[in-house]
Design an enzyme around this catalytic site. Structure first.
Site, PDB file in Angstrom:
ATOM      1  N   SER A  10      -6.131   1.731  -0.733  1.00 47.56           N
ATOM      2  CA  SER A  10      -5.577   1.325  -2.017  1.00 47.56           C
ATOM      3  C   SER A  10      -4.836   0.015  -1.791  1.00 47.56           C
ATOM      4  O   SER A  10      -4.525  -0.333  -0.645  1.00 47.56           O
ATOM      5  CB  SER A  10      -4.600   2.398  -2.521  1.00 47.56           C
ATOM      6  OG  SER A  10      -3.756   1.910  -3.538  1.00 47.56           O
ATOM      7  N   TYR A  69       2.822   8.263  -0.988  1.00 47.80           N
ATOM      8  CA  TYR A  69       1.501   7.659  -1.194  1.00 47.80           C
ATOM      9  C   TYR A  69       1.395   6.331  -0.440  1.00 47.80           C
ATOM     10  O   TYR A  69       0.410   6.082   0.272  1.00 47.80           O
ATOM     11  CB  TYR A  69       1.279   7.437  -2.687  1.00 47.80           C
ATOM     12  CG  TYR A  69      -0.083   6.905  -3.062  1.00 47.80           C
ATOM     13  CD1 TYR A  69      -1.191   7.747  -3.096  1.00 47.80           C
ATOM     14  CD2 TYR A  69      -0.253   5.573  -3.414  1.00 47.80           C
ATOM     15  CE1 TYR A  69      -2.444   7.270  -3.455  1.00 47.80           C
ATOM     16  CE2 TYR A  69      -1.494   5.080  -3.769  1.00 47.80           C
ATOM     17  CZ  TYR A  69      -2.591   5.933  -3.799  1.00 47.80           C
ATOM     18  OH  TYR A  69      -3.827   5.442  -4.151  1.00 47.80           O
TER      19      TYR A  69
END
Length: 263
Positions: free
Chosen positions: A132, A145
């Protein structure tokens, strides 16, 4: 012999898009995910092998690999799309939430890679990890995350270095906003706060992205398709952003954006 690929997180989003795209190109696909019903739906469209279970659980992989080996005799590619949330600042992150973020985003990729490497080495195959732009920079209040996605870059580089001599290529794709069920959930906060619909929320989060829009799952799948193809035969250890230009924005200069002439 048909090429074969194993995809985790294959029941929705980018994983599903990868399965559909590669199956359309004649690949045989193995579909890994926790929701059997979703996998069965994708299997109907792809003819894929359904392997229902948690990619982050090492105990599930022995049975999975036995089935894949029996069906395909090896693997040409693995695309590790399984992931999850990891919301909250450090002081708001419980032990359980921290472990869940690492498990869904990092452990799932590690166990997938470790289990599949023998089959990949047999065919000098390719592994793609789904990171990501949170692998490259920190967003607000997503400690678990961000940490897990940063660690994926380290895993990518370690695997590329160690297994390159065996002919295995390993790369990491880092998308920005992608219209997936998981991202739709993240839009709910903005939708509630601003009293706007889903499309408006996506426009809001991409307002300063150069391309001014999120990606589709299929656009990210196309990047993955390139990386597992012969066209990328010299590419390994790469971290490839697919974010509409989000990470090229110089954030401190954003206050000047409105002063500059627009194209």
């Amino acid at each position: 012999m048909s090429r074969s690929v194993l995809i985790t997180g294959a029941g929705s989003g980018i994983g599903e898009a990868c399965a559909l795209r590669l199956a359309a190109q004649g690949w045989q696909v193995a579909l890994v995910g926790r929701r059997r019903e979703a996998l069965e739906r994708v299997a109907q469209a792809t003819g894929g092998l359904v392997l229902a279970g948690d990619a982050a659980d090492s105990a599930t992989w022995r049975g999975f690999i036995e089935q894949v080996d029996a069906r395909f005799g090896g693997l040409d590619a693995v695309i590790a799309c399984a992931g999850g949330h990891g919301l909250g600042r450090a002081t708001e992150t419980s032990d359980e939430a921290w472990q869940a973020a690492l498990r869904s985003n990092l452990d799932s990729a590690f166990h997938t890679a470790r289990a599949c490497l023998a089959l990949l080495m047999r065919r000098r195959g390719s592994l793609v990890l789904l990171g990501s732009i949170a692998s490259l920079a920190a967003g607000p209040e997503v400690c678990g995350y961000t940490t897990a996605k940063h660690a994926l870059v380290g895993l990518n580089r370690s695997l590329a270095r160690d297994y390159g001599p065996a002919g295995v290529r390993v790369n990491c794709v880092c998308p920005g906003w992608v219209r997936t069920p998981m991202a739709d959930e993240e839009m709910q906060v903005l939708m509630t706060h601003h009293q706007e619909d889903l499309d408006a929320a996506y426009r809001r989060v991409t307002a300063e992205v150069p391309l001014r829009r999120p990606a589709s799952s299929d656009e990210i799948a196309a990047v993955c398709e390139f990386l597992v193809s012969p066209a990328a035969s010299i590419v390994t250890g790469a971290v490839l952003t697919a974010d509409g230009g989000a990470t090229v924005v110089d954030v401190p200069t954003l206050p000047y954006t409105r002063l500059a002439p627009q194209p």
